[in-house]
Write an enzyme that holds these catalytic residues in place. Structure first.
Site, mmCIF file in Angstrom:
data_model
loop_
_atom_site.group_PDB
_atom_site.id
_atom_site.type_symbol
_atom_site.label_atom_id
_atom_site.label_comp_id
_atom_site.label_asym_id
_atom_site.label_seq_id
_atom_site.Cartn_x
_atom_site.Cartn_y
_atom_site.Cartn_z
ATOM 1 N N PHE A 118 0.855 -1.188 0.000
ATOM 2 C CA PHE A 118 0.000 0.000 0.000
ATOM 3 C C PHE A 118 0.887 1.233 0.000
ATOM 4 O O PHE A 118 2.062 1.176 0.372
ATOM 5 C CB PHE A 118 -0.925 -0.003 1.228
ATOM 6 C CG PHE A 118 -2.361 -0.354 0.922
ATOM 7 C CD1 PHE A 118 -2.679 -1.317 -0.004
ATOM 8 C CD2 PHE A 118 -3.396 0.295 1.579
ATOM 9 C CE1 PHE A 118 -4.002 -1.648 -0.280
ATOM 10 C CE2 PHE A 118 -4.719 -0.023 1.322
ATOM 11 C CZ PHE A 118 -5.027 -0.988 0.379
ATOM 12 N N GLN A 230 -8.581 14.117 4.501
ATOM 13 C CA GLN A 230 -7.932 13.344 3.442
ATOM 14 C C GLN A 230 -8.857 13.187 2.244
ATOM 15 O O GLN A 230 -10.012 12.787 2.383
ATOM 16 C CB GLN A 230 -7.544 11.953 3.952
ATOM 17 C CG GLN A 230 -6.815 11.120 2.904
ATOM 18 C CD GLN A 230 -6.289 9.822 3.483
ATOM 19 O OE1 GLN A 230 -7.043 8.877 3.687
ATOM 20 N NE2 GLN A 230 -4.996 9.781 3.762
ATOM 21 N N HIS A 232 -9.194 10.995 -0.861
ATOM 22 C CA HIS A 232 -8.691 9.767 -1.474
ATOM 23 C C HIS A 232 -8.430 10.044 -2.941
ATOM 24 O O HIS A 232 -9.250 10.666 -3.618
ATOM 25 C CB HIS A 232 -9.714 8.645 -1.313
ATOM 26 C CG HIS A 232 -9.160 7.280 -1.552
ATOM 27 N ND1 HIS A 232 -8.820 6.847 -2.816
ATOM 28 C CD2 HIS A 232 -8.864 6.259 -0.710
ATOM 29 C CE1 HIS A 232 -8.347 5.614 -2.740
ATOM 30 N NE2 HIS A 232 -8.358 5.229 -1.467
ATOM 31 N N LEU A 246 -15.685 4.956 -3.663
ATOM 32 C CA LEU A 246 -14.290 4.566 -3.473
ATOM 33 C C LEU A 246 -13.809 3.545 -4.498
ATOM 34 O O LEU A 246 -14.442 2.518 -4.722
ATOM 35 C CB LEU A 246 -14.113 3.993 -2.065
ATOM 36 C CG LEU A 246 -12.691 3.529 -1.708
ATOM 37 C CD1 LEU A 246 -11.723 4.698 -1.702
ATOM 38 C CD2 LEU A 246 -12.681 2.832 -0.354
ATOM 39 N N GLU A 249 -7.482 1.566 -2.820
ATOM 40 C CA GLU A 249 -6.041 1.644 -3.041
ATOM 41 C C GLU A 249 -5.465 0.285 -3.410
ATOM 42 O O GLU A 249 -4.371 0.188 -3.976
ATOM 43 C CB GLU A 249 -5.355 2.183 -1.782
ATOM 44 C CG GLU A 249 -3.886 2.509 -1.967
ATOM 45 C CD GLU A 249 -3.324 3.305 -0.811
ATOM 46 O OE1 GLU A 249 -2.105 3.200 -0.568
ATOM 47 O OE2 GLU A 249 -4.085 4.038 -0.149
ATOM 48 N N ARG A 280 -1.251 9.049 -0.026
ATOM 49 C CA ARG A 280 -2.506 9.499 -0.618
ATOM 50 C C ARG A 280 -2.537 10.997 -0.882
ATOM 51 O O ARG A 280 -3.122 11.444 -1.873
ATOM 52 C CB ARG A 280 -3.678 9.097 0.298
ATOM 53 C CG ARG A 280 -3.939 7.610 0.279
ATOM 54 C CD ARG A 280 -5.080 7.226 1.187
ATOM 55 N NE ARG A 280 -5.410 5.807 1.024
ATOM 56 C CZ ARG A 280 -6.341 5.183 1.710
ATOM 57 N NH1 ARG A 280 -7.039 5.832 2.611
ATOM 58 N NH2 ARG A 280 -6.589 3.896 1.506
ATOM 59 N N HIS A 344 -12.603 11.765 1.904
ATOM 60 C CA HIS A 344 -12.558 10.378 2.365
ATOM 61 C C HIS A 344 -12.441 10.217 3.874
ATOM 62 O O HIS A 344 -13.229 9.498 4.478
ATOM 63 C CB HIS A 344 -11.374 9.697 1.685
ATOM 64 C CG HIS A 344 -11.233 8.239 1.992
ATOM 65 N ND1 HIS A 344 -12.244 7.328 1.788
ATOM 66 C CD2 HIS A 344 -10.175 7.527 2.482
ATOM 67 C CE1 HIS A 344 -11.830 6.116 2.137
ATOM 68 N NE2 HIS A 344 -10.595 6.213 2.574
ATOM 69 N N ARG A 378 -3.282 10.063 6.438
ATOM 70 C CA ARG A 378 -3.387 8.666 6.886
ATOM 71 C C ARG A 378 -2.867 7.718 5.816
ATOM 72 O O ARG A 378 -3.186 7.864 4.641
ATOM 73 C CB ARG A 378 -4.839 8.323 7.207
ATOM 74 C CG ARG A 378 -5.048 6.876 7.605
ATOM 75 C CD ARG A 378 -6.490 6.606 7.946
ATOM 76 N NE ARG A 378 -7.383 6.726 6.814
ATOM 77 C CZ ARG A 378 -7.620 5.752 5.925
ATOM 78 N NH1 ARG A 378 -6.997 4.577 6.037
ATOM 79 N NH2 ARG A 378 -8.476 5.940 4.935
#
Length: 542
Positions: A118, A230, A232, A246, A249, A280, A344, A378
């Site tokens: 990730f 955040q 995304h 969404l 990721e 991100r 997000h 995050r």
């Protein structure tokens, strides 16, 4: 109107997503526990929607120190170090708990839990169940919840936290039909999730309205870093009614490539080392820049391409994405997805200690409603771990609270009834108010920010907050109450963004000439409570 129902318990948990359910399970070991949520337990929050994975150090080649360093660097060193330390140290044990409860994660031939890469992480430490990881976790927790002694109250909204002097002692509640109730408790745990619905385009479910931030604030709690929202990088662009949905990721973790209108793999311009697996905040800004500079699609997005992967790999590892896009008329095995950033996750929230205590006695917080764990940005995979690590801690600490003689002051009920009565004289529909707020926040407090735009947006939010809302039925009253919560939280986001005169993590001020290094910035947390607003500057509050 009057109070229709009253209950008493040892611990009241508000919020029935991943963090709330885990907190309730722990608290129930110490006394009677009631779990309430404005939706149905396990179905309304973001945990069940989470697709990507759960970060935990499980391999000898990986280290707790490495996970901590990645988390701090990804958070632009604004994280509360003690909270981040708890997260990375306890995530493996909480993963083991889930497996013992019966959760089924993808596994390797060696029978070890499979892990994928990730963004922003030096090691592939993200555990997953296909691209339905959050769903697997929540279904497992629900099975344990149903077998427990926790009292579940679905579709119950907390209107206000009840206080006895300087201590929280329960909540005033409402059913969907507008029946007012009260629950007294020795301890209250907030696990109400985030506030993505404040923005026009978001991944959040309709329950993500920021109620917990508003509840905590009105009870006197301190909140930190509310400006850290955040976005995304990859939300769906088309069709219109799916905007912001969404695109996990995990798509990039499995090898997905970002391309602009001209077919260029543009991440080489922004982070040539990590490319699509950058953090991100970096990927979201990169996509936004491509679009702003005219290299985006006609609909304002870019392409996310997995057509170079084997079809069976997509079918096995990204089944939800395949299914979702097939419903849109797109076969991602043969053609790319059109994506753009979407609101997000809230990194800010109620300030907590490692044991999830807030600044108000008797009130605890865990999950997305709490701030400090993730800093200014995050890492994907850390949120699901956070729900279990801090859900367990919040439930246990609240459960150990001393028994009290709890009583809600009748004046608090009067205040709620006066506020509800005022809706009868209002003129603006809650839906119209929320729609205007969402557009204003998207335009003025998005990925790129300036003092001028933030100030204008703040004025627009204040104007909306001063507009009397119209409501008569129970459902309309709850909508109006929620709209006022959302406006309060929007104001906190804007205040924090104006105070933080630097670019850091998810917060980018294009009008600030000074560019501090993230490790030597003089700024600390923004801090907001009913009695003050300020930002930590070189060890003091400015």
């Amino acid at each position: 109107m009057g109070v229709i129902t009253t209950e008493d318990c040892h611990v009241l948990v508000i919020g029935s997503g991943g963090a709330g359910i885990r907190a309730a399970l722990e608290a129930a070991q110490y006394g009677e526990t009631i779990l309430i949520g404005k939706t149905i337990a396990g179905k309304g929050g973001c945990t069940v929607m989470a697709e990507g994975g759960y970060n935990a150090v499980l391999r000898e080649a990986d280290t707790i120190v490495g996970h901590l360093e990645d988390t701090l660097k990804g958070g632009a060193y604004l994280n509360d170090r003690a909270l981040a330390d708890v997260l990375v140290n306890e995530a493996p044990d909480r993963m083991a708990d889930l497996v013992r409860m019966g959760a089924v994660f993808d596994a390797e031939e060696s029978c070890m839990i499979a892990q994928r890469p990730f963004g922003g992480q030096r090691f592939p430490r993200t555990c997953y169940a296909g691209d339905r990881t959050g769903h697997e976790i929540v279904m497992t927790l629900l099975e344990r919840l149903r077998a427990s002694e926790v009292i579940i109250r679905n579709e119950i909204t907390a209107l206000e936290l009840a206080t006895d002097g300087n201590r929280v002692c329960g909540a005033i509640t409402s059913t969907r039909e507008g029946e007012i109730g009260a629950i007294t408790a020795d301890a209250v745990v907030l696990a109400t999730g985030g506030a993505g619905q404040i923005y026009d385009i978001t991944t959040n479910s309709t329950a993500g309205t920021g109620d917990g931030y508003a509840l905590g604030y009105r009870a006197g709690a301190e909140l930190i870093d509310m400006e850290m929202v955040q976005f995304h990088p990859t939300g769906a662009v088309h069709p219109y009614d799916a905007r912001g949905r969404l695109i996990t990721e995990a798509v990039r973790g499995e090898g997905g490539i970002l391309k602009n209108l001209h077919g260029e793999r543009f991440m080489s311009r922004y982070d040539p080392e990590r490319m699509e697996l950058s953090t991100r905040d970096v990927v979201a800004r990169s996509i936004a820049t491509e679009v702003l500079e005219g290299r985006g699609t006609e609909r304002g997005g870019v392409w996310l391409d997995v057509t170079h992967l084997a079809p069976e790999e997509i079918e096995t590892r990204l089944p939800s994405m395949l299914e979702q896009y097939l419903a849109f008329g797109v076969d991602i095995r043969k053609e790319p997805m059109e994506v753009a950033p979407t609101a997000h996750h809230m990194m800010g929230g109620l300030r907590i200690t490692p044991n999830c205590e807030t600044s108000v006695l008797g009130l605890f917080a865990c999950g997305e409603v709490a701030g400090g764990v993730h800093g200014a940005n995050r890492l994907g995979g850390n949120a699901l771990a956070e729900t279990q690590v801090f859900g367990r801690r919040a439930g246990e600490t609240a459960g150990r609270s001393k028994e009290q003689k709890n009583r809600i002051d009748p004046e608090q009920f009067d205040s709620v009834e006066e506020k509800i009565a005022a809706f009868g004289a209002g003129e603006m529909k809650p839906s119209d108010c929320v729609a205007r707020m969402k557009r204003a926040m998207w335009d003025g407090a998005g990925i790129y920010r300036t003092a001028a735009a933030l100030t204008a947006t703040r004025e627009a939010i204040l104007e909306l907050a001063a507009s009397p809302l119209a409501a008569s039925s129970g459902r309309e009253i709850l909508d109006a109450w929620t709209a006022q919560n959302m406006l309060l939280v929007a104001g906190m986001i804007l205040d924090g963004a104006l105070m933080r005169q630097e670019s850091r993590g998810a917060h980018v001020r294009t009008d600030c000439a000074v560019r501090w290094g993230v490790e030597d910035s003089p700024y600390g947390h923004t801090r907001i409570s009913p009695s003050y607003r300020g930002i930590e500057l070189a060890g003091r509050i400015a």
